[in-house]
Design a protein around this motif. Structure first.
Motif, PDB file in Angstrom:
ATOM      1  N   ASN A 111       5.478   8.215 -11.207  1.00 29.37           N
ATOM      2  CA  ASN A 111       4.676   9.399 -11.536  1.00 29.37           C
ATOM      3  C   ASN A 111       5.474  10.371 -12.403  1.00 29.37           C
ATOM      4  O   ASN A 111       4.947  10.951 -13.365  1.00 29.37           O
ATOM      5  N   ASP A 138      -2.996   4.117  -2.648  1.00 31.39           N
ATOM      6  CA  ASP A 138      -3.198   3.134  -3.728  1.00 31.39           C
ATOM      7  C   ASP A 138      -2.478   1.825  -3.424  1.00 31.39           C
ATOM      8  O   ASP A 138      -1.429   1.807  -2.771  1.00 31.39           O
ATOM      9  N   LYS A 139      -3.048   0.740  -3.933  1.00 32.84           N
ATOM     10  CA  LYS A 139      -2.370  -0.549  -3.909  1.00 32.84           C
ATOM     11  C   LYS A 139      -1.399  -0.587  -5.088  1.00 32.84           C
ATOM     12  O   LYS A 139      -1.797  -0.339  -6.225  1.00 32.84           O
ATOM     13  N   ILE A 140      -0.145  -0.871  -4.816  1.00 32.70           N
ATOM     14  CA  ILE A 140       0.873  -0.840  -5.863  1.00 32.70           C
ATOM     15  C   ILE A 140       1.738  -2.105  -5.794  1.00 32.70           C
ATOM     16  O   ILE A 140       1.560  -2.948  -4.908  1.00 32.70           O
ATOM     17  N   SER A 158       0.873  -1.171   0.000  1.00 33.07           N
ATOM     18  CA  SER A 158       0.000   0.000   0.000  1.00 33.07           C
ATOM     19  C   SER A 158       0.908   1.218   0.000  1.00 33.07           C
ATOM     20  O   SER A 158       1.915   1.246   0.719  1.00 33.07           O
ATOM     21  N   CYS A 159       0.560   2.220  -0.804  1.00 36.68           N
ATOM     22  CA  CYS A 159       1.432   3.386  -0.947  1.00 36.68           C
ATOM     23  C   CYS A 159       0.873   4.563  -0.142  1.00 36.68           C
ATOM     24  O   CYS A 159      -0.117   5.180  -0.528  1.00 36.68           O
ATOM     25  N   ASN A 160       1.531   4.852   0.959  1.00 32.23           N
ATOM     26  CA  ASN A 160       1.153   5.986   1.796  1.00 32.23           C
ATOM     27  C   ASN A 160       2.324   6.968   1.879  1.00 32.23           C
ATOM     28  O   ASN A 160       3.476   6.558   1.947  1.00 32.23           O
ATOM     29  N   PRO A 201       1.072   0.695 -10.516  1.00 26.46           N
ATOM     30  CA  PRO A 201      -0.226   0.295  -9.943  1.00 26.46           C
ATOM     31  C   PRO A 201      -0.587  -1.170 -10.192  1.00 26.46           C
ATOM     32  O   PRO A 201      -0.784  -1.931  -9.258  1.00 26.46           O
ATOM     33  N   SER A 202      -0.687  -1.581 -11.435  1.00 28.91           N
ATOM     34  CA  SER A 202      -1.031  -2.969 -11.746  1.00 28.91           C
ATOM     35  C   SER A 202      -0.304  -3.483 -12.984  1.00 28.91           C
ATOM     36  O   SER A 202       0.104  -4.635 -13.043  1.00 28.91           O
ATOM     37  N   ILE A 249       0.002   7.285  -9.472  1.00 28.96           N
ATOM     38  CA  ILE A 249      -0.162   6.656  -8.163  1.00 28.96           C
ATOM     39  C   ILE A 249      -0.586   7.724  -7.163  1.00 28.96           C
ATOM     40  O   ILE A 249       0.071   8.749  -7.011  1.00 28.96           O
ATOM     41  N   GLN A 250      -1.713   7.466  -6.509  1.00 23.54           N
ATOM     42  CA  GLN A 250      -2.264   8.403  -5.535  1.00 23.54           C
ATOM     43  C   GLN A 250      -2.072   7.863  -4.111  1.00 23.54           C
ATOM     44  O   GLN A 250      -1.747   6.690  -3.911  1.00 23.54           O
ATOM     45  N   GLU A 251      -2.303   8.731  -3.150  1.00 18.86           N
ATOM     46  CA  GLU A 251      -2.184   8.360  -1.740  1.00 18.86           C
ATOM     47  C   GLU A 251      -3.086   7.165  -1.418  1.00 18.86           C
ATOM     48  O   GLU A 251      -4.270   7.159  -1.720  1.00 18.86           O
TER      49      GLU A 251
END
Length: 217
Positions: A125, A144-146, A96-98, A165-166, A140-142
């Motif tokens: 990005n 997001d599953k990456i 998870s991308c935080n 992302p995928s 990729i946003q805050e």
């Protein structure tokens, strides 16, 4: 006093508290014709390990319980050949991308101390924006599953990883920069070494099977 039977096993390996593998013949009264492995706290059951490695780690556990050191090394080398043919999507680490905004740099892509997968996200990005590919690949946003992969060092971006992302964007021509050896060692070999070191087994992930004293006799 009331007691219940939880597990009957003929072999077990404990690496730490609540981290173990048991070769079970009976679990809570259910008897098995073929022993079943019960694993607790081992990397094979963690979602952060790439799926192909989770399956192979489970197979390796069976060899550890029922085979020997040489058989395990042969298995590792065979899977290594297969691993090198897998796609970036298959070998990448899920996360998870935080902290995308928190770790974004002012004069550089990221601030010092950024987590490896966040660095990879900021690089993704940047490259998607630079190559005008946002119509095909979302930023990729805050939260997001990456997925992220290790990159060979050194590289032109001075980056240790690349996230996506995928779908891995092949247009960026980063395939040759993927460090498959590092991915293999971290996602497959390291979880096994955590166990084999407790057994004084030697495993070699890169240059052929590691010799043992048995090979001299």
């Amino acid at each position: 006093m009331v007691m219940k039977r939880e597990v009957i096993a003929d072999k077990g390996i404990w690496t730490a508290k609540k981290r173990y593998i048991l070769n079970c013949h009976d679990i809570e009264g259910v008897r098995y014709k073929t022993p079943k492995l019960k694993m607790m706290g081992i990397e094979a059951v963690k979602s952060s390990t790439p799926a192909p490695c989770r399956n192979k780690i489970k197979e390796a556990m069976n060899i550890i319980m029922k085979g020997n050191e040489k058989e395990l090394n042969t298995f590792i080398q065979d899977f290594r050949k297969e691993f090198m043919t897998l796609s970036p999507e298959e070998i990448a680490f899920p996360r998870s991308c935080n902290g995308v905004m928190k770790w974004e740099g002012t004069h550089e892509l990221w601030k010092k101390g950024s987590p490896i997968h966040v660095k990879g996200a900021l690089l993704y990005n940047y490259l998607i924006r630079k190559n005008k590919l946002s119509h095909k690949y979302p930023f990729i946003q805050e939260g997001d599953k990456i997925r992220f992969i290790n990159l060979k060092q050194p590289n032109i971006y001075t980056a240790s990883a690349f996230s996506f992302p995928s779908t891995f964007p092949k247009e960026l021509s980063l395939q040759e920069s993927i460090d498959y050896d590092e991915q293999f060692n971290k996602s497959f070999v390291s979880p096994l070494k955590f166990i084999t070191e407790k057994m004084n087994w030697l495993i070699d992930s890169s240059y052929g099977t590691q010799g043992t004293l048995e090979d001299f006799f």
